[in-house]
Scaffold this motif. Structure first.
Motif, PDB file in Angstrom:
ATOM      1  N   VAL A  72       1.803   1.181 -16.450  1.00 18.29           N
ATOM      2  CA  VAL A  72       1.183   2.268 -15.467  1.00 18.29           C
ATOM      3  C   VAL A  72      -0.148   2.629 -16.131  1.00 18.29           C
ATOM      4  O   VAL A  72      -0.190   3.092 -17.362  1.00 18.29           O
ATOM      5  CB  VAL A  72       2.173   3.359 -15.265  1.00 18.29           C
ATOM      6  CG1 VAL A  72       1.440   4.621 -14.444  1.00 18.29           C
ATOM      7  CG2 VAL A  72       3.365   2.764 -14.715  1.00 18.29           C
ATOM      8  N   VAL A  73      -1.137   2.662 -15.613  1.00 21.45           N
ATOM      9  CA  VAL A  73      -2.547   2.881 -16.043  1.00 21.45           C
ATOM     10  C   VAL A  73      -2.892   4.274 -15.609  1.00 21.45           C
ATOM     11  O   VAL A  73      -2.781   4.780 -14.474  1.00 21.45           O
ATOM     12  CB  VAL A  73      -3.649   1.855 -15.180  1.00 21.45           C
ATOM     13  CG1 VAL A  73      -5.022   2.420 -15.784  1.00 21.45           C
ATOM     14  CG2 VAL A  73      -3.383   0.579 -15.672  1.00 21.45           C
ATOM     15  N   LEU A 124      -2.706   8.130 -11.450  1.00 13.89           N
ATOM     16  CA  LEU A 124      -1.951   6.996 -12.024  1.00 13.89           C
ATOM     17  C   LEU A 124      -2.184   5.596 -11.152  1.00 13.89           C
ATOM     18  O   LEU A 124      -2.234   5.846 -10.044  1.00 13.89           O
ATOM     19  CB  LEU A 124      -0.483   7.264 -12.327  1.00 13.89           C
ATOM     20  CG  LEU A 124      -0.615   8.521 -13.143  1.00 13.89           C
ATOM     21  CD1 LEU A 124       1.453   8.619 -12.777  1.00 13.89           C
ATOM     22  CD2 LEU A 124      -0.680   7.942 -14.551  1.00 13.89           C
ATOM     23  N   LEU A 125      -2.290   4.490 -11.703  1.00 20.06           N
ATOM     24  CA  LEU A 125      -2.450   3.234 -10.913  1.00 20.06           C
ATOM     25  C   LEU A 125      -0.831   2.699 -11.522  1.00 20.06           C
ATOM     26  O   LEU A 125      -0.624   2.240 -12.472  1.00 20.06           O
ATOM     27  CB  LEU A 125      -3.311   2.370 -11.240  1.00 20.06           C
ATOM     28  CG  LEU A 125      -4.696   2.886 -11.245  1.00 20.06           C
ATOM     29  CD1 LEU A 125      -5.829   2.004 -11.654  1.00 20.06           C
ATOM     30  CD2 LEU A 125      -4.928   3.264  -9.392  1.00 20.06           C
ATOM     31  N   ARG A 152      -6.946  -5.327 -12.459  1.00 22.12           N
ATOM     32  CA  ARG A 152      -6.924  -4.565 -13.693  1.00 22.12           C
ATOM     33  C   ARG A 152      -5.487  -4.493 -13.961  1.00 22.12           C
ATOM     34  O   ARG A 152      -5.070  -4.018 -15.313  1.00 22.12           O
ATOM     35  CB  ARG A 152      -7.360  -3.069 -13.278  1.00 22.12           C
ATOM     36  CG  ARG A 152      -7.542  -2.083 -14.321  1.00 22.12           C
ATOM     37  CD  ARG A 152      -8.244  -0.833 -13.777  1.00 22.12           C
ATOM     38  NE  ARG A 152      -8.162   0.202 -14.828  1.00 22.12           N
ATOM     39  CZ  ARG A 152      -8.527   1.251 -14.764  1.00 22.12           C
ATOM     40  NH1 ARG A 152      -9.016   1.826 -13.493  1.00 22.12           N
ATOM     41  NH2 ARG A 152      -8.484   2.438 -15.713  1.00 22.12           N
ATOM     42  N   THR A 153      -4.475  -4.535 -12.883  1.00 21.68           N
ATOM     43  CA  THR A 153      -3.007  -4.422 -13.412  1.00 21.68           C
ATOM     44  C   THR A 153      -2.138  -5.761 -13.384  1.00 21.68           C
ATOM     45  O   THR A 153      -1.096  -5.865 -13.261  1.00 21.68           O
ATOM     46  CB  THR A 153      -2.562  -3.486 -12.304  1.00 21.68           C
ATOM     47  OG1 THR A 153      -2.974  -3.907 -10.965  1.00 21.68           O
ATOM     48  CG2 THR A 153      -2.867  -1.951 -12.499  1.00 21.68           C
ATOM     49  N   LEU A 179      -0.269   1.282  -6.272  1.00 16.91           N
ATOM     50  CA  LEU A 179      -0.166   2.502  -5.851  1.00 16.91           C
ATOM     51  C   LEU A 179      -0.921   3.424  -6.737  1.00 16.91           C
ATOM     52  O   LEU A 179      -0.824   3.528  -7.834  1.00 16.91           O
ATOM     53  CB  LEU A 179       1.385   2.957  -5.874  1.00 16.91           C
ATOM     54  CG  LEU A 179       2.455   2.404  -5.183  1.00 16.91           C
ATOM     55  CD1 LEU A 179       3.737   2.965  -5.497  1.00 16.91           C
ATOM     56  CD2 LEU A 179       2.085   2.318  -3.682  1.00 16.91           C
ATOM     57  N   ARG A 180      -1.953   4.163  -6.071  1.00 16.21           N
ATOM     58  CA  ARG A 180      -2.829   4.998  -6.667  1.00 16.21           C
ATOM     59  C   ARG A 180      -2.162   6.374  -6.455  1.00 16.21           C
ATOM     60  O   ARG A 180      -2.054   6.840  -5.284  1.00 16.21           O
ATOM     61  CB  ARG A 180      -4.207   4.927  -6.237  1.00 16.21           C
ATOM     62  CG  ARG A 180      -5.049   6.046  -7.102  1.00 16.21           C
ATOM     63  CD  ARG A 180      -6.732   5.871  -6.585  1.00 16.21           C
ATOM     64  NE  ARG A 180      -7.284   6.933  -7.749  1.00 16.21           N
ATOM     65  CZ  ARG A 180      -7.292   8.110  -7.498  1.00 16.21           C
ATOM     66  NH1 ARG A 180      -6.620   8.978  -6.579  1.00 16.21           N
ATOM     67  NH2 ARG A 180      -8.146   8.796  -8.412  1.00 16.21           N
ATOM     68  N   ILE A 181      -1.789   7.011  -7.532  1.00 22.05           N
ATOM     69  CA  ILE A 181      -0.796   8.256  -7.148  1.00 22.05           C
ATOM     70  C   ILE A 181      -1.793   9.449  -7.906  1.00 22.05           C
ATOM     71  O   ILE A 181      -2.252   9.559  -8.997  1.00 22.05           O
ATOM     72  CB  ILE A 181       0.385   8.073  -7.955  1.00 22.05           C
ATOM     73  CG1 ILE A 181       1.207   7.055  -7.569  1.00 22.05           C
ATOM     74  CG2 ILE A 181       1.258   9.573  -7.984  1.00 22.05           C
ATOM     75  CD1 ILE A 181       2.223   6.443  -8.562  1.00 22.05           C
TER      76      ILE A 181
END
Length: 193
Positions: free
Chosen positions: A56-57, A64-65, A117-118, A129-131
């Motif tokens: 999780v980025v 968060l990503l 990136r992930t 998911l961009r949270i």
């Protein structure tokens, strides 16, 4: 309700923040596993997510990503997010009693740069998911202590059915459970990413 449980302690109130402070960022980056909860018109969903720690980025203190990798392809969480963007996450670290909770709102992204990136082992997720973070706080270790989650061995306890046993029972023998269990490790290895 407070009459039943008593007053909330000062620490329990002060540990909640509307952003990801550096100390919570360290926790997120050390976690290899979380549960994602969503709600939609067809009901609720709580789904496991996992990868090596740091999957999780933390984009910044408010975002968060979370990569969405191949699973059973039910996409219950994603369908729910399209209808209701509210999400809740609970991060676990093996051997650690405390957990970290994040509440926010998610959007489904397929931007090539976010997918790259992930990526894991050179394979990008299907989406990210961009949270947008609304609240973050850690949960005490009492539940882990009571459950003794981290004290047992890593062997399936006697009496806990295997995936094949469950599928064979649920399909009245339509799926050969023993064969399913035999093929499962290779299938999981070949489709991990």
């Amino acid at each position: 309700m407070q009459q039943l449980f008593g007053p909330v302690g000062e620490a329990s109130l002060r540990k909640e923040t509307p952003v990801i402070p550096p100390v919570y960022r360290r926790w997120i980056e050390a976690s290899p596993f979380l549960v994602l909860a969503t709600a939609g018109p067809d009901g609720l969903d709580a789904s496991p997510r996992g990868d090596p720690a740091g999957f999780v980025v933390v984009e910044d203190e408010k975002a968060l990503l979370l990569p969405e990798r191949r699973g059973n392809n039910r996409v219950d969480s994603l369908r729910n997010i399209l209808a209701d963007p509210r999400v809740a996450l609970i991060f676990f670290i093996p051997g650690v009693g405390e957990t970290l909770r994040v509440n926010g709102r998610a959007v489904i992204r397929t931007d090539p740069d976010l997918l790259q990136r992930t990526a894991m082992d050179g394979k990008p997720p299907q989406c990210v998911l961009r949270i947008a973070v609304e609240t973050v706080f850690f949960q005490c270790a009492r539940a882990m202590q009571r459950s003794q989650l981290w004290t047992g061995g890593r062997v399936r306890p006697a009496g806990v059915p295997s995936p094949g046993e469950m599928l064979q029972a649920l399909t009245a023998g339509g799926i050969d459970g023993e064969r399913y269990d035999q093929e499962l490790p290779a299938r999981q290895r070949n489709t991990l990413y």
